[in-house]
Design an enzyme around this catalytic site. Structure first.
Site, PDB file in Angstrom:
ATOM      1  N   HIS A 367     -65.650 -19.218  34.797  1.00 25.80           N
ATOM      2  CA  HIS A 367     -64.215 -19.413  35.080  1.00 25.80           C
ATOM      3  C   HIS A 367     -63.876 -20.880  35.333  1.00 25.80           C
ATOM      4  O   HIS A 367     -62.712 -21.217  35.556  1.00 25.80           O
ATOM      5  CB  HIS A 367     -63.774 -18.538  36.250  1.00 25.80           C
ATOM      6  CG  HIS A 367     -64.610 -18.695  37.482  1.00 25.80           C
ATOM      7  ND1 HIS A 367     -64.716 -19.883  38.160  1.00 25.80           N
ATOM      8  CD2 HIS A 367     -65.403 -17.813  38.138  1.00 25.80           C
ATOM      9  CE1 HIS A 367     -65.519 -19.710  39.197  1.00 25.80           C
ATOM     10  NE2 HIS A 367     -65.963 -18.485  39.203  1.00 25.80           N
TER      11      HIS A 367
ATOM     12  N   GLY B  50     -71.567 -11.417  40.615  1.00 17.81           N
ATOM     13  CA  GLY B  50     -72.168 -12.723  40.332  1.00 17.81           C
ATOM     14  C   GLY B  50     -71.046 -13.658  39.957  1.00 17.81           C
ATOM     15  O   GLY B  50     -69.951 -13.219  39.658  1.00 17.81           O
ATOM     16  N   CYS B  51     -71.337 -14.946  39.982  1.00 17.99           N
ATOM     17  CA  CYS B  51     -70.289 -15.903  39.635  1.00 17.99           C
ATOM     18  C   CYS B  51     -69.965 -15.774  38.143  1.00 17.99           C
ATOM     19  O   CYS B  51     -68.851 -15.997  37.715  1.00 17.99           O
ATOM     20  CB  CYS B  51     -70.761 -17.305  39.965  1.00 17.99           C
ATOM     21  SG  CYS B  51     -69.471 -18.538  39.889  1.00 17.99           S
ATOM     22  N   GLN B  52     -70.957 -15.402  37.338  1.00 14.46           N
ATOM     23  CA  GLN B  52     -70.758 -15.312  35.890  1.00 14.46           C
ATOM     24  C   GLN B  52     -70.618 -13.858  35.442  1.00 14.46           C
ATOM     25  O   GLN B  52     -69.572 -13.426  35.028  1.00 14.46           O
ATOM     26  CB  GLN B  52     -71.946 -15.952  35.180  1.00 14.46           C
ATOM     27  CG  GLN B  52     -72.089 -17.413  35.491  1.00 14.46           C
ATOM     28  CD  GLN B  52     -71.764 -18.292  34.302  1.00 14.46           C
ATOM     29  OE1 GLN B  52     -71.445 -17.820  33.234  1.00 14.46           O
ATOM     30  NE2 GLN B  52     -71.845 -19.583  34.490  1.00 14.46           N
ATOM     31  N   ALA B 118     -76.476 -17.065  39.243  1.00 12.94           N
ATOM     32  CA  ALA B 118     -75.232 -16.373  39.612  1.00 12.94           C
ATOM     33  C   ALA B 118     -74.831 -15.283  38.625  1.00 12.94           C
ATOM     34  O   ALA B 118     -73.682 -15.134  38.264  1.00 12.94           O
ATOM     35  CB  ALA B 118     -74.099 -17.385  39.750  1.00 12.94           C
TER      36      ALA B 118
END
Lengths: 411, 139
Positions: A367, B50-52, B118
């Site tokens: 993001h 997770g971040c991704q 992540a």
């Protein structure tokens, strides 16, 4: 004052200056397309880092000895070089910080403390989290109100809406010059004029613009301009807050400690003058000196030609990627810089990024610290290739082939 | 087969691959073959953010053994989940809680379980072990 002569723009020669570009990863020649996250460093900067710690290392602004004086002179010379490059009136207007995020937080705490409940901060829908969260925190502390100017599907600021949100209540417009996710170049000159017309100050987040184009803060007439060293070919851990002197003078210190004081007693402390008032503690001395070197390097580059080259790269990449079925370019502003963000129907950006990595290509996926922007487009993230002036069309050819191969594996 | 034998079997399977892309082709196939968790069951309590990429994990305890189903929105993450489940599914809680998942680094996928990646996998392994510990203390 430039030590290097400006040469005609030549990518091959420029690449020679960047050792990190000449290496293999997973047995493939590295293609570095993650310049929006951080740039590689030229030899001039690398040598300066080595020289500083080998020969000059000392604390600054306080020693009577030779090394300390030399480090102080070099550190202040770097400040002056940056001042000249940015077109600032005085070196005192250049505050060394830890980076863009730190610079914005400094303004949010210090300038922010002069604001009152009901005062408004205006940002845009394409901001990086670091130009959203400090203002939200300020709003919580002071009762200010955060307004967000919307964007259209192409990823451009809707100026009519911006105009409507701007009012006498607006005390600060904090806006990115270039979107890290979309590459959109915002019309900051117009924004600055309009904001000043209602009496608002303007902070420009230059994290993604300083490395792509010539910036002149006096011509822009912005009140603050902030950026990180590491994205502009300098070391990590240091950055700059440019601020107009009269404004910085009126702002209270942000952090207390050594170097920022004039006189300390237990009853009362008086503060040092600019820029030291905002530079508490021992700074990143090597970082400051070597950021100066990064600007020395930039002075040798024909930035107009570099910008043209970068935009050509982006156009070239987009035209080729556009032919892939299900691929959507995210960010199609008329005025955009060398960022190519895309999403693929039914395929997670993380998968593409992982497979590109194994083919020697560094991109960013996710993001990009712009979650509200991802929500706007209704996607979890994008794959982002962001180019610097040292990238080439041949690299893009390889990149496009690698995207094609990855897609054939994932479909 | 015990936990160690299962891991050694995977390591052997990966030895035939000459390069990274072949390895990932295999992982992607594993990801495609792994049973999905129905969208209705992709609830917040099963989600590991997770971040991704995101991972959903469901676990059951039956006859002294633990069983897992897991899913992810990224296919490579899912393929690695497939490997982890192959090793840990049907094991007793105490074996899971103390499992050393050495095969991951042996086949060169340690980056996927690093805190910086992540992708939810590290969080998934932590939660698997926590679930196992719950059942040990309940026993």
């Amino acid at each position: 004052m430039s030590n290097l002569e400006q040469k005609p723009f030549n990518v091959r020669e420029i690449r020679e200056e960047f050792p990190a570009l000449r290496q293999q990863v997973y047995g493939k020649n590295l293609i570095y397309f993650d310049n929006g996250a951080t740039s590689q460093k030229p030899k001039l900067v690398l040598d300066a880092i080595n020289l500083f710690y080998s020969k000059e290392n000392a604390n600054i602004h306080r020693g009577v000895h030779y090394l300390s004086q030399r480090a102080t002179t070099d550190y202040e010379a770097a400040r002056q070089r940056i001042q000249r490059y940015l077109g600032a009136r005085k070196p005192e207007e250049i505050i060394f910080t830890k980076g863009t995020t730190d610079s914005i937080n400094l303004v949010a705490f210090s300038y922010g403390s002069t604001l009152s409940a009901g005062d408004e901060i205006l940002i845009s829908a394409m901001e990086h989290h670091s130009n959203i969260v400090p203002w939200q925190m300020l709003c919580e502390r002071q009762g200010c109100i955060l307004k967000v100017a919307p964007i259209n599907q192409r990823g451009e600021l809707i100026m009519d809406e911006f105009d409507k949100l701007l009012s006498k209540k607006t005390k600060l417009v904090a806006i990115t010059h270039i979107s890290n996710t979309l590459g959109t170049v915002n019309p900051i000159k117009e924004i600055i004029q309009k904001a000043h017309a209602v009496g608002s100050k303007v902070l420009i987040d230059g994290a993604q613009s300083i490395q792509h184009m010539r910036i002149n803060v006096k011509e822009l007439d912005c009140d603050f301009y902030v950026f990180s060293s590491h994205k502009v070919f300098g070391p990590t851990g240091i950055g700059v807050l440019y601020g107009k002197e009269e404004l910085l003078d009126r702002m209270p210190p942000y952090q207390g400690g050594g170097d920022m004081i004039a006189r300390v007693t237990f009853e009362r402390t008086t503060y040092n003058e600019l820029p030291f008032k905002f530079e508490a503690g021992t700074p990143h001395i090597a970082g400051g000196i070597c950021l100066g070197k990064a600007f020395e390097f930039l002075e040798s580059i024909d930035m107009e030609a570099a910008e043209r080259h970068e935009r050509e790269l982006a156009k070239y990449a987009e035209d080729m990627l556009d032919t892939f079925e299900g691929l959507q370019i995210i960010g199609e502003a008329k005025n955009k810089t060398s960022v190519v963000s895309f999403s693929l129907k039914g395929i997670h950006p993380f998968d593409i990024g992982t497979l590109l990595d194994k083919q020697g290509i560094a991109v960013r996926t996710g993001h990009h610290c712009t979650q509200p922007l991802m929500d706007f487009y209704g996607i979890p993230g994008t794959v982002r290739a962001s180019f610097a002036f040292y990238n080439t069309k041949q690299e893009i050819d390889t990149f496009v082939e690698a995207v094609e191969r990855s897609l054939s594996m994932l479909k | 087969m015990n936990l160690t034998e299962k891991q050694e079997e995977i390591i052997q399977e990966f030895e035939v691959f000459d390069d990274w892309m072949e390895k990932y082709e295999y992982i992607i196939d594993l990801g495609k073959d792994l049973p999905k968790i129905d969208d209705a069951n992709k609830t917040e309590d099963r989600l590991i953010e997770g971040c991704q990429s995101r991972v959903w994990l469901d676990s059951h305890f039956n006859n002294g053994k633990m069983h897992f189903t897991a899913d992810s929105d990224a296919i490579i993450t899912k393929g690695i989940i497939g490997l982890l489940i192959r090793v840990l599914d049907g094991e007793e809680p105490k074996n899971i809680a103390t499992a050393d998942l050495f095969f991951i680094s042996k086949i060169g996928l340690q980056e996927h379980l690093s805190p910086t990646r992540a992708n939810g996998l590290l969080g998934m392994v932590k939660r698997l072990k926590l679930e196992a510990i719950k059942h040990i203390s309940a026993a």
